[in-house]
Design an enzyme around this catalytic site. Structure first.
Site, short mmCIF file in Angstrom:
data_model
loop_
_atom_site.label_atom_id
_atom_site.label_comp_id
_atom_site.label_asym_id
_atom_site.label_seq_id
_atom_site.Cartn_x
_atom_site.Cartn_y
_atom_site.Cartn_z
NE ARG A 6 -13.80 -29.09 40.15
CZ ARG A 6 -13.06 -28.05 40.57
NH1 ARG A 6 -12.85 -27.01 39.78
NH2 ARG A 6 -12.56 -28.05 41.78
CG ASP B 10 -8.03 -26.51 45.05
OD1 ASP B 10 -7.11 -25.76 44.65
OD2 ASP B 10 -9.22 -26.35 44.75
#
Length: 520
Positions: free
Chosen positions: A154, A436
Protein backbone atom coordinates in the site's frame (compact mmCIF):
# COMPACT_ATOMS: atom_id res chain seq x y z
CA UNK A 1 16.55 15.20 -8.81
CA UNK A 2 17.65 15.92 -5.24
CA UNK A 3 17.69 13.39 -2.37
CA UNK A 4 17.63 15.22 0.95
CA UNK A 5 17.13 12.44 3.51
CA UNK A 6 19.76 10.95 5.79
CA UNK A 7 21.86 8.21 4.19
CA UNK A 8 21.61 4.61 5.38
CA UNK A 9 24.08 1.82 4.72
CA UNK A 10 21.87 0.08 2.13
CA UNK A 11 20.24 3.10 0.52
CA UNK A 12 22.41 2.68 -2.58
CA UNK A 13 20.72 -0.68 -3.22
CA UNK A 14 17.28 0.95 -3.46
CA UNK A 15 18.13 4.42 -4.80
CA UNK A 16 19.68 3.18 -8.02
CA UNK A 17 19.69 5.05 -11.31
CA UNK A 18 17.05 2.65 -12.62
CA UNK A 19 14.67 3.08 -9.68
CA UNK A 20 15.07 6.85 -9.57
CA UNK A 21 14.69 6.97 -13.35
CA UNK A 22 11.30 5.31 -13.04
CA UNK A 23 10.23 7.72 -10.31
CA UNK A 24 11.42 10.65 -12.43
CA UNK A 25 9.49 9.40 -15.48
CA UNK A 26 6.29 8.91 -13.49
CA UNK A 27 6.64 12.34 -11.87
CA UNK A 28 7.06 14.12 -15.21
CA UNK A 29 4.13 12.30 -16.80
CA UNK A 30 1.63 12.29 -13.97
CA UNK A 31 2.31 14.90 -11.28
CA UNK A 32 0.45 17.74 -12.98
CA UNK A 33 -2.64 15.56 -13.24
CA UNK A 34 -2.26 14.47 -9.61
CA UNK A 35 -2.22 18.07 -8.50
CA UNK A 36 -5.28 18.83 -10.63
CA UNK A 37 -7.11 15.91 -9.03
CA UNK A 38 -6.22 17.18 -5.57
CA UNK A 39 -7.44 20.65 -6.57
CA UNK A 40 -10.72 19.10 -7.71
CA UNK A 41 -11.10 17.53 -4.25
CA UNK A 42 -10.48 20.89 -2.59
CA UNK A 43 -13.00 22.67 -4.83
CA UNK A 44 -15.87 20.36 -3.92
CA UNK A 45 -18.66 22.32 -2.24
CA UNK A 46 -18.63 21.21 1.44
CA UNK A 47 -22.41 21.47 1.52
CA UNK A 48 -22.91 19.00 -1.32
CA UNK A 49 -24.36 15.63 -0.34
CA UNK A 50 -22.86 12.84 -2.50
CA UNK A 51 -25.00 10.91 -4.99
CA UNK A 52 -24.51 8.40 -7.77
CA UNK A 53 -23.20 10.10 -10.91
CA UNK A 54 -25.65 10.69 -13.76
CA UNK A 55 -22.86 10.98 -16.34
CA UNK A 56 -21.51 7.48 -15.64
CA UNK A 57 -24.85 5.66 -15.42
CA UNK A 58 -24.07 3.73 -18.62
CA UNK A 59 -21.07 2.07 -16.92
CA UNK A 60 -23.24 0.90 -14.03
CA UNK A 61 -25.99 -0.29 -16.37
CA UNK A 62 -23.70 -2.23 -18.73
CA UNK A 63 -23.85 -5.83 -17.51
CA UNK A 64 -21.11 -7.15 -19.82
CA UNK A 65 -17.79 -5.84 -18.52
CA UNK A 66 -15.61 -7.61 -15.95
CA UNK A 67 -12.29 -6.82 -14.28
CA UNK A 68 -9.08 -8.79 -14.71
CA UNK A 69 -9.52 -10.25 -11.23
CA UNK A 70 -7.03 -12.04 -9.02
CA UNK A 71 -3.48 -12.43 -10.23
CA UNK A 72 -1.50 -15.62 -9.55
CA UNK A 73 -1.08 -16.22 -5.82
CA UNK A 74 -3.93 -13.85 -5.08
CA UNK A 75 -6.87 -16.17 -5.63
CA UNK A 76 -7.34 -16.99 -1.93
CA UNK A 77 -7.47 -13.96 0.37
CA UNK A 78 -9.53 -15.25 3.26
CA UNK A 79 -7.25 -13.61 5.79
CA UNK A 80 -4.91 -10.68 5.22
CA UNK A 81 -2.63 -9.20 7.86
CA UNK A 82 -1.72 -5.51 7.78
CA UNK A 83 1.16 -3.59 9.27
CA UNK A 84 4.16 -1.30 8.81
CA UNK A 85 7.14 -2.32 6.71
CA UNK A 86 9.71 -2.55 9.52
CA UNK A 87 11.93 -5.63 9.43
CA UNK A 88 10.40 -7.60 12.31
CA UNK A 89 6.84 -7.00 11.12
CA UNK A 90 7.83 -8.04 7.60
CA UNK A 91 9.09 -11.41 8.81
CA UNK A 92 6.25 -12.01 11.26
CA UNK A 93 3.60 -11.07 8.71
CA UNK A 94 5.07 -13.32 6.04
CA UNK A 95 5.16 -16.20 8.55
CA UNK A 96 1.79 -15.47 10.16
CA UNK A 97 -0.29 -18.00 8.25
CA UNK A 98 -2.26 -15.23 6.56
CA UNK A 99 -2.84 -15.58 2.83
CA UNK A 100 -1.67 -12.02 2.15
CA UNK A 101 0.25 -9.26 3.84
CA UNK A 102 -0.66 -5.63 3.28
CA UNK A 103 2.80 -4.05 3.51
CA UNK A 104 1.76 -0.58 4.51
CA UNK A 105 3.67 2.58 3.60
CA UNK A 106 0.55 4.59 4.39
CA UNK A 107 -1.59 4.67 7.57
CA UNK A 108 0.57 2.22 9.57
CA UNK A 109 3.91 3.80 8.65
CA UNK A 110 5.18 7.14 9.87
CA UNK A 111 6.89 8.49 6.73
CA UNK A 112 10.34 9.29 8.05
CA UNK A 113 12.94 8.90 5.33
CA UNK A 114 14.52 6.00 7.16
CA UNK A 115 11.17 4.21 7.51
CA UNK A 116 10.46 4.62 3.80
CA UNK A 117 13.83 3.48 2.44
CA UNK A 118 14.46 0.81 5.07
CA UNK A 119 10.97 -0.46 4.30
CA UNK A 120 11.93 -0.85 0.65
CA UNK A 121 15.06 -2.78 1.72
CA UNK A 122 12.92 -5.06 3.89
CA UNK A 123 10.45 -5.78 1.10
CA UNK A 124 13.24 -6.49 -1.37
CA UNK A 125 14.86 -8.92 1.06
CA UNK A 126 11.47 -10.56 1.68
CA UNK A 127 10.77 -10.97 -2.03
CA UNK A 128 14.29 -12.36 -2.44
CA UNK A 129 13.63 -14.73 0.50
CA UNK A 130 16.82 -13.66 2.31
CA UNK A 131 15.37 -11.48 5.07
CA UNK A 132 16.43 -12.15 8.67
CA UNK A 133 16.81 -10.21 11.92
CA UNK A 134 18.86 -10.64 15.09
CA UNK A 135 17.12 -8.92 17.99
CA UNK A 136 17.31 -9.37 21.77
CA UNK A 137 19.04 -12.71 21.42
CA UNK A 138 16.49 -14.08 18.95
CA UNK A 139 16.79 -14.80 15.25
CA UNK A 140 13.84 -14.04 12.99
CA UNK A 141 13.74 -15.50 9.47
CA UNK A 142 11.21 -16.73 6.93
CA UNK A 143 9.71 -20.13 7.65
CA UNK A 144 10.52 -22.98 5.30
CA UNK A 145 7.67 -25.28 6.37
CA UNK A 146 4.63 -23.17 5.44
CA UNK A 147 3.18 -21.00 2.74
CA UNK A 148 4.36 -17.41 3.00
CA UNK A 149 1.91 -14.55 2.70
CA UNK A 150 1.56 -12.90 -0.71
CA UNK A 151 2.79 -9.30 -0.50
CA UNK A 152 0.40 -6.47 -1.38
CA UNK A 153 2.01 -3.03 -1.05
CA UNK A 154 0.00 0.00 0.00
CA UNK A 155 1.74 3.20 -1.17
CA UNK A 156 0.94 6.55 0.34
CA UNK A 157 -2.18 8.45 -0.70
CA UNK A 158 -2.13 10.98 -3.52
CA UNK A 159 -2.18 13.90 -1.06
CA UNK A 160 1.15 13.06 0.63
CA UNK A 161 4.39 14.44 -0.78
CA UNK A 162 7.83 12.96 -0.22
CA UNK A 163 9.76 16.09 0.64
CA UNK A 164 13.09 14.28 0.69
CA UNK A 165 12.84 13.61 -3.07
CA UNK A 166 12.62 16.73 -5.22
CA UNK A 167 12.64 17.36 -8.95
CA UNK A 168 13.35 20.94 -9.99
CA UNK A 169 12.73 21.89 -6.37
CA UNK A 170 9.26 20.30 -6.24
CA UNK A 171 8.55 17.37 -3.89
CA UNK A 172 7.62 14.12 -5.60
CA UNK A 173 4.40 12.32 -4.68
CA UNK A 174 5.01 9.81 -1.89
CA UNK A 175 2.77 7.40 -3.82
CA UNK A 176 5.09 7.45 -6.84
CA UNK A 177 8.20 7.02 -4.69
CA UNK A 178 6.72 4.00 -2.87
CA UNK A 179 5.27 2.45 -6.02
CA UNK A 180 8.17 3.15 -8.37
CA UNK A 181 11.01 1.91 -6.15
CA UNK A 182 9.16 -1.28 -5.17
CA UNK A 183 8.08 -2.08 -8.71
CA UNK A 184 11.51 -1.48 -10.24
CA UNK A 185 13.31 -3.78 -7.83
CA UNK A 186 10.75 -6.55 -7.38
CA UNK A 187 8.28 -6.87 -10.26
CA UNK A 188 10.25 -9.27 -12.45
CA UNK A 189 11.36 -11.41 -9.53
CA UNK A 190 7.76 -11.73 -8.34
CA UNK A 191 6.59 -12.74 -11.81
CA UNK A 192 9.36 -15.35 -11.97
CA UNK A 193 8.09 -16.74 -8.66
CA UNK A 194 4.62 -17.22 -10.14
CA UNK A 195 3.23 -14.19 -8.34
CA UNK A 196 3.05 -10.56 -9.36
CA UNK A 197 3.40 -6.97 -8.17
CA UNK A 198 0.23 -6.24 -6.23
CA UNK A 199 -0.95 -3.00 -4.65
CA UNK A 200 -3.62 -1.54 -2.40
CA UNK A 201 -4.70 1.96 -3.45
CA UNK A 202 -5.73 4.21 -0.53
CA UNK A 203 -8.07 7.18 -0.13
CA UNK A 204 -9.35 7.46 -3.70
CA UNK A 205 -12.28 9.83 -3.96
CA UNK A 206 -13.32 9.39 -7.59
CA UNK A 207 -13.09 7.21 -10.68
CA UNK A 208 -10.86 9.89 -12.23
CA UNK A 209 -8.28 9.15 -9.55
CA UNK A 210 -8.61 5.45 -10.40
CA UNK A 211 -8.00 6.35 -14.06
CA UNK A 212 -4.82 8.17 -12.99
CA UNK A 213 -3.53 5.05 -11.27
CA UNK A 214 -4.43 2.88 -14.26
CA UNK A 215 -2.37 5.14 -16.51
CA UNK A 216 0.51 5.03 -14.01
CA UNK A 217 0.37 1.21 -14.04
CA UNK A 218 0.33 1.05 -17.83
CA UNK A 219 3.30 3.41 -18.19
CA UNK A 220 5.28 1.53 -15.54
CA UNK A 221 4.61 -1.82 -17.24
CA UNK A 222 5.84 -0.44 -20.55
CA UNK A 223 8.93 1.05 -18.88
CA UNK A 224 9.88 -2.32 -17.38
CA UNK A 225 8.78 -4.46 -20.33
CA UNK A 226 6.01 -6.19 -18.35
CA UNK A 227 2.88 -7.55 -19.99
CA UNK A 228 -0.11 -5.25 -19.77
CA UNK A 229 -2.15 -6.22 -16.72
CA UNK A 230 0.75 -7.74 -14.78
CA UNK A 231 0.13 -5.23 -12.00
CA UNK A 232 -3.04 -5.85 -9.98
CA UNK A 233 -4.62 -3.42 -7.56
CA UNK A 234 -7.24 -3.58 -4.83
CA UNK A 235 -8.87 -0.24 -4.09
CA UNK A 236 -9.80 0.74 -0.56
CA UNK A 237 -13.30 2.19 -0.60
CA UNK A 238 -12.55 4.33 2.42
CA UNK A 239 -14.00 7.68 1.40
CA UNK A 240 -17.68 8.54 1.22
CA UNK A 241 -17.48 9.93 -2.34
CA UNK A 242 -15.84 6.69 -3.54
CA UNK A 243 -18.74 4.64 -2.16
CA UNK A 244 -20.92 6.25 -4.83
CA UNK A 245 -18.41 5.38 -7.59
CA UNK A 246 -17.45 1.77 -6.84
CA UNK A 247 -18.38 0.43 -10.26
CA UNK A 248 -16.75 3.33 -12.08
CA UNK A 249 -13.54 2.84 -10.09
CA UNK A 250 -13.42 -0.84 -11.04
CA UNK A 251 -14.18 0.06 -14.65
CA UNK A 252 -11.31 2.53 -14.92
CA UNK A 253 -8.90 -0.04 -13.46
CA UNK A 254 -10.50 -3.07 -15.10
CA UNK A 255 -7.31 -4.44 -16.74
CA UNK A 256 -5.49 -4.11 -13.40
CA UNK A 257 -8.28 -4.53 -10.84
CA UNK A 258 -8.33 -7.39 -8.33
CA UNK A 259 -10.93 -6.12 -5.88
CA UNK A 260 -12.23 -3.58 -3.41
CA UNK A 261 -11.78 -3.34 0.35
CA UNK A 262 -14.10 -1.95 3.01
CA UNK A 263 -11.70 0.46 4.73
CA UNK A 264 -14.00 1.07 7.66
CA UNK A 265 -11.96 3.51 9.78
CA UNK A 266 -11.05 5.97 7.05
CA UNK A 267 -14.62 5.66 5.75
CA UNK A 268 -15.94 6.96 9.07
CA UNK A 269 -13.40 9.80 8.97
CA UNK A 270 -14.36 10.66 5.40
CA UNK A 271 -18.04 10.70 6.31
CA UNK A 272 -17.34 13.36 8.94
CA UNK A 273 -15.06 15.30 6.61
CA UNK A 274 -17.59 15.24 3.77
CA UNK A 275 -20.73 15.98 5.78
CA UNK A 276 -19.35 17.53 8.97
CA UNK A 277 -20.84 20.98 8.36
CA UNK A 278 -24.34 19.51 8.34
CA UNK A 279 -25.89 18.98 11.81
CA UNK A 280 -28.07 16.20 10.36
CA UNK A 281 -25.02 13.97 10.02
CA UNK A 282 -23.44 14.11 13.47
CA UNK A 283 -21.90 10.79 14.51
CA UNK A 284 -21.89 9.44 18.09
CA UNK A 285 -18.91 7.97 19.98
CA UNK A 286 -16.66 5.91 17.73
CA UNK A 287 -17.46 2.78 19.77
CA UNK A 288 -21.13 3.10 18.71
CA UNK A 289 -20.31 3.15 14.97
CA UNK A 290 -20.26 -0.58 14.38
CA UNK A 291 -20.44 -2.35 11.04
CA UNK A 292 -24.09 -3.23 11.69
CA UNK A 293 -25.41 0.35 11.89
CA UNK A 294 -27.56 1.16 8.85
CA UNK A 295 -25.22 3.29 6.73
CA UNK A 296 -22.18 1.06 7.34
CA UNK A 297 -24.20 -2.05 6.56
CA UNK A 298 -25.42 -0.49 3.31
CA UNK A 299 -21.84 0.41 2.35
CA UNK A 300 -20.49 -3.11 2.89
CA UNK A 301 -23.39 -4.87 1.20
CA UNK A 302 -23.08 -2.61 -1.85
CA UNK A 303 -19.35 -3.32 -1.96
CA UNK A 304 -19.86 -7.10 -2.04
CA UNK A 305 -22.57 -6.87 -4.68
CA UNK A 306 -20.49 -4.53 -6.85
CA UNK A 307 -17.36 -6.65 -6.64
CA UNK A 308 -18.97 -9.98 -7.41
CA UNK A 309 -21.03 -8.50 -10.24
CA UNK A 310 -17.72 -7.50 -11.88
CA UNK A 311 -15.56 -10.52 -10.94
CA UNK A 312 -13.58 -8.72 -8.23
CA UNK A 313 -12.69 -9.76 -4.69
CA UNK A 314 -14.57 -8.12 -1.82
CA UNK A 315 -12.26 -7.80 1.21
CA UNK A 316 -13.63 -6.95 4.64
CA UNK A 317 -12.49 -4.48 7.27
CA UNK A 318 -9.87 -4.36 9.98
CA UNK A 319 -9.93 -6.21 13.27
CA UNK A 320 -7.73 -3.89 15.34
CA UNK A 321 -7.64 -5.89 18.56
CA UNK A 322 -4.30 -6.50 20.27
CA UNK A 323 -4.50 -9.76 22.29
CA UNK A 324 -4.38 -9.17 26.04
CA UNK A 325 -2.68 -11.09 28.86
CA UNK A 326 -6.01 -11.12 30.70
CA UNK A 327 -7.74 -14.41 29.72
CA UNK A 328 -11.23 -13.11 30.47
CA UNK A 329 -10.69 -9.94 28.45
CA UNK A 330 -9.19 -11.98 25.61
CA UNK A 331 -12.20 -14.29 25.54
CA UNK A 332 -14.60 -11.36 25.20
CA UNK A 333 -12.49 -9.60 22.58
CA UNK A 334 -11.88 -12.70 20.45
CA UNK A 335 -15.61 -13.47 20.53
CA UNK A 336 -16.32 -9.98 19.15
CA UNK A 337 -13.72 -10.43 16.40
CA UNK A 338 -15.15 -13.84 15.52
CA UNK A 339 -18.67 -12.41 15.29
CA UNK A 340 -17.42 -9.62 13.02
CA UNK A 341 -15.64 -12.06 10.69
CA UNK A 342 -18.59 -14.49 10.73
CA UNK A 343 -20.82 -11.63 9.59
CA UNK A 344 -18.47 -10.68 6.77
CA UNK A 345 -18.12 -14.26 5.53
CA UNK A 346 -21.89 -14.76 5.66
CA UNK A 347 -22.44 -11.51 3.73
CA UNK A 348 -20.27 -12.74 0.85
CA UNK A 349 -16.89 -11.17 1.51
CA UNK A 350 -13.96 -13.20 0.17
CA UNK A 351 -11.62 -12.36 3.03
CA UNK A 352 -10.82 -9.82 5.70
CA UNK A 353 -8.09 -7.98 7.59
CA UNK A 354 -6.42 -8.42 10.96
CA UNK A 355 -3.78 -6.23 12.58
CA UNK A 356 -2.10 -8.86 14.78
CA UNK A 357 -0.76 -12.38 14.04
CA UNK A 358 -2.73 -13.65 17.02
CA UNK A 359 -5.98 -13.00 15.14
CA UNK A 360 -5.07 -14.85 11.94
CA UNK A 361 -6.48 -18.21 13.05
CA UNK A 362 -9.77 -16.63 14.20
CA UNK A 363 -10.32 -14.89 10.87
CA UNK A 364 -9.20 -17.94 8.90
CA UNK A 365 -11.59 -20.21 10.73
CA UNK A 366 -14.54 -17.85 10.23
CA UNK A 367 -14.01 -17.71 6.48
CA UNK A 368 -13.05 -21.38 6.11
CA UNK A 369 -16.34 -22.34 7.76
CA UNK A 370 -18.14 -20.65 4.84
CA UNK A 371 -15.64 -21.19 2.01
CA UNK A 372 -14.45 -24.69 2.79
CA UNK A 373 -11.83 -25.56 0.17
CA UNK A 374 -12.99 -22.86 -2.23
CA UNK A 375 -10.57 -19.92 -2.55
CA UNK A 376 -13.36 -17.32 -2.59
CA UNK A 377 -17.10 -16.89 -3.11
CA UNK A 378 -17.14 -14.77 -6.25
CA UNK A 379 -20.08 -16.83 -7.46
CA UNK A 380 -22.29 -15.35 -4.72
CA UNK A 381 -23.67 -12.38 -6.61
CA UNK A 382 -25.88 -10.83 -3.89
CA UNK A 383 -28.61 -9.88 -6.35
CA UNK A 384 -30.82 -9.46 -3.29
CA UNK A 385 -28.96 -6.26 -2.37
CA UNK A 386 -30.45 -2.94 -3.50
CA UNK A 387 -28.68 0.01 -1.90
CA UNK A 388 -29.81 3.58 -2.54
CA UNK A 389 -28.07 6.89 -1.92
CA UNK A 390 -30.38 7.38 1.05
CA UNK A 391 -29.18 4.08 2.52
CA UNK A 392 -25.53 5.17 2.27
CA UNK A 393 -26.44 8.41 4.02
CA UNK A 394 -28.63 6.93 6.79
CA UNK A 395 -26.34 8.31 9.48
CA UNK A 396 -29.14 9.72 11.60
CA UNK A 397 -30.42 6.19 12.22
CA UNK A 398 -27.49 5.24 14.48
CA UNK A 399 -28.52 4.66 18.08
CA UNK A 400 -25.74 6.12 20.16
CA UNK A 401 -24.64 9.25 21.96
CA UNK A 402 -21.67 11.49 22.58
CA UNK A 403 -20.35 10.74 26.06
CA UNK A 404 -17.75 12.24 28.36
CA UNK A 405 -15.72 9.06 27.98
CA UNK A 406 -15.94 9.27 24.18
CA UNK A 407 -14.61 12.83 24.23
CA UNK A 408 -11.78 11.90 26.57
CA UNK A 409 -10.87 8.82 24.51
CA UNK A 410 -10.64 10.88 21.33
CA UNK A 411 -8.30 13.38 23.00
CA UNK A 412 -6.13 10.55 24.35
CA UNK A 413 -5.91 8.71 21.02
CA UNK A 414 -5.22 11.88 19.06
CA UNK A 415 -2.33 12.93 21.34
CA UNK A 416 -0.90 9.45 21.87
CA UNK A 417 -0.90 8.58 18.20
CA UNK A 418 0.47 11.94 17.05
CA UNK A 419 3.35 11.75 19.52
CA UNK A 420 4.25 8.23 18.41
CA UNK A 421 3.93 9.25 14.74
CA UNK A 422 6.39 12.11 15.23
CA UNK A 423 8.80 9.58 16.73
CA UNK A 424 8.51 7.38 13.64
CA UNK A 425 5.88 4.82 14.73
CA UNK A 426 2.78 4.61 12.56
CA UNK A 427 0.97 1.72 14.27
CA UNK A 428 0.48 2.19 18.01
CA UNK A 429 -1.22 0.10 20.68
CA UNK A 430 -3.58 2.28 22.75
CA UNK A 431 -6.13 0.82 25.16
CA UNK A 432 -5.91 -2.64 23.61
CA UNK A 433 -6.41 -1.52 20.01
CA UNK A 434 -3.93 -1.06 17.20
CA UNK A 435 -4.42 2.59 16.30
CA UNK A 436 -3.17 4.04 13.04
CA UNK A 437 -3.53 7.32 11.17
CA UNK A 438 -7.16 6.56 10.27
CA UNK A 439 -8.30 6.24 13.88
CA UNK A 440 -6.42 9.39 14.85
CA UNK A 441 -8.27 11.14 12.02
CA UNK A 442 -11.60 9.90 13.39
CA UNK A 443 -10.67 11.18 16.85
CA UNK A 444 -9.83 14.70 15.78
CA UNK A 445 -12.65 15.05 13.23
CA UNK A 446 -15.26 13.88 15.74
CA UNK A 447 -14.07 16.44 18.29
CA UNK A 448 -14.19 19.14 15.61
CA UNK A 449 -17.72 18.14 14.56
CA UNK A 450 -19.04 17.94 18.12
CA UNK A 451 -17.67 21.39 18.96
CA UNK A 452 -19.00 22.89 15.73
CA UNK A 453 -22.56 21.73 16.44
CA UNK A 454 -22.45 22.07 20.26
CA UNK A 455 -23.54 18.45 20.56
CA UNK A 456 -25.21 17.48 23.87
CA UNK A 457 -23.20 15.19 26.17
CA UNK A 458 -25.16 12.15 27.33
CA UNK A 459 -26.36 12.09 30.96
CA UNK A 460 -25.38 15.73 31.50
CA UNK A 461 -26.85 19.17 30.88
CA UNK A 462 -23.69 20.21 29.01
CA UNK A 463 -22.71 20.40 25.35
CA UNK A 464 -19.32 19.88 23.73
CA UNK A 465 -17.37 23.13 23.64
CA UNK A 466 -13.88 24.17 22.68
CA UNK A 467 -13.23 25.10 26.30
CA UNK A 468 -14.17 21.61 27.50
CA UNK A 469 -11.93 19.92 24.94
CA UNK A 470 -9.05 22.28 25.73
CA UNK A 471 -9.33 21.48 29.44
CA UNK A 472 -9.09 17.75 28.70
CA UNK A 473 -6.21 18.47 26.33
CA UNK A 474 -4.25 20.31 29.00
CA UNK A 475 -4.76 17.45 31.47
CA UNK A 476 -3.55 14.87 28.95
CA UNK A 477 -0.53 16.96 27.99
CA UNK A 478 0.84 16.75 31.54
CA UNK A 479 2.25 13.28 30.77
CA UNK A 480 4.55 14.68 28.03
CA UNK A 481 7.76 16.63 28.48
CA UNK A 482 7.55 20.36 27.82
CA UNK A 483 9.02 20.47 24.27
CA UNK A 484 6.80 17.62 23.04
CA UNK A 485 3.74 19.02 24.83
CA UNK A 486 4.18 22.36 23.01
CA UNK A 487 4.38 20.60 19.63
CA UNK A 488 1.36 18.42 20.38
CA UNK A 489 -0.68 21.36 21.61
CA UNK A 490 0.08 23.31 18.44
CA UNK A 491 -0.83 20.38 16.19
CA UNK A 492 -4.02 19.71 18.14
CA UNK A 493 -5.14 23.32 17.82
CA UNK A 494 -4.32 23.46 14.10
CA UNK A 495 -5.90 20.12 13.15
CA UNK A 496 -8.78 19.75 15.61
CA UNK A 497 -9.79 23.16 16.96
CA UNK A 498 -9.52 25.14 13.71
CA UNK A 499 -12.62 26.85 12.32
CA UNK A 500 -12.46 24.63 9.23
CA UNK A 501 -11.39 20.98 9.44
CA UNK A 502 -8.03 20.44 7.69
CA UNK A 503 -8.05 17.56 5.23
CA UNK A 504 -5.38 15.38 6.85
CA UNK A 505 -3.55 15.32 10.17
CA UNK A 506 -0.52 13.67 8.56
CA UNK A 507 -0.03 16.40 5.96
CA UNK A 508 0.33 18.99 8.71
CA UNK A 509 2.28 16.80 11.14
CA UNK A 510 4.71 15.78 8.39
CA UNK A 511 6.24 19.24 8.34
CA UNK A 512 6.84 19.05 12.09
CA UNK A 513 8.32 15.58 11.71
CA UNK A 514 10.80 16.85 9.12
CA UNK A 515 11.86 19.61 11.51
CA UNK A 516 12.37 17.10 14.34
CA UNK A 517 14.33 14.78 12.02
CA UNK A 518 16.60 17.67 11.06
CA UNK A 519 17.24 18.47 14.72
CA UNK A 520 18.05 14.82 15.53
Amino acid sequence: MQLLGSVGERDHEMLTDGALGMVRMLHHKFDDTRRALLAARASRDPGTVPDFLVETASIREDETWRVAGAGPGLEDRRVEITGPVDRKMTINAMNSGACCWLADFEDATSPTWRNIIDGQVNLHDAVSRVISLEQAGRTYRLAEDRRLATIIVRPRGLHLDERNVRIKGMPVAGALVDFGIFLHHNAKRLVAQGLGPYFYLPKLESHLEARWWDEVFTSAERWLGLDHGTIRATVLIETLPAAFEMEEILYELRDHAAGLNAGRWDYIFSTIKTLGDNPSYVLPDRSAITMTVPHMRAYTELLVRTCHKRGAHAIGGMAALIPSRDPAENERAFAAVRADKDREAADGFDGSWVAHPGLVATCDDAFSTVLGERPNQLDRLRDDVDVTAEDLLAIGKISGAVTEQGIRTNVTVMLGYTSAWLDGRGAVGINGLMEDAATAEISRSQLWQWIRHAVPIADTTSVVTRELVESLLQTELEQYDAPRARVLYDLFVRTTLADELPDFLTSIAYREQLLEEAVR
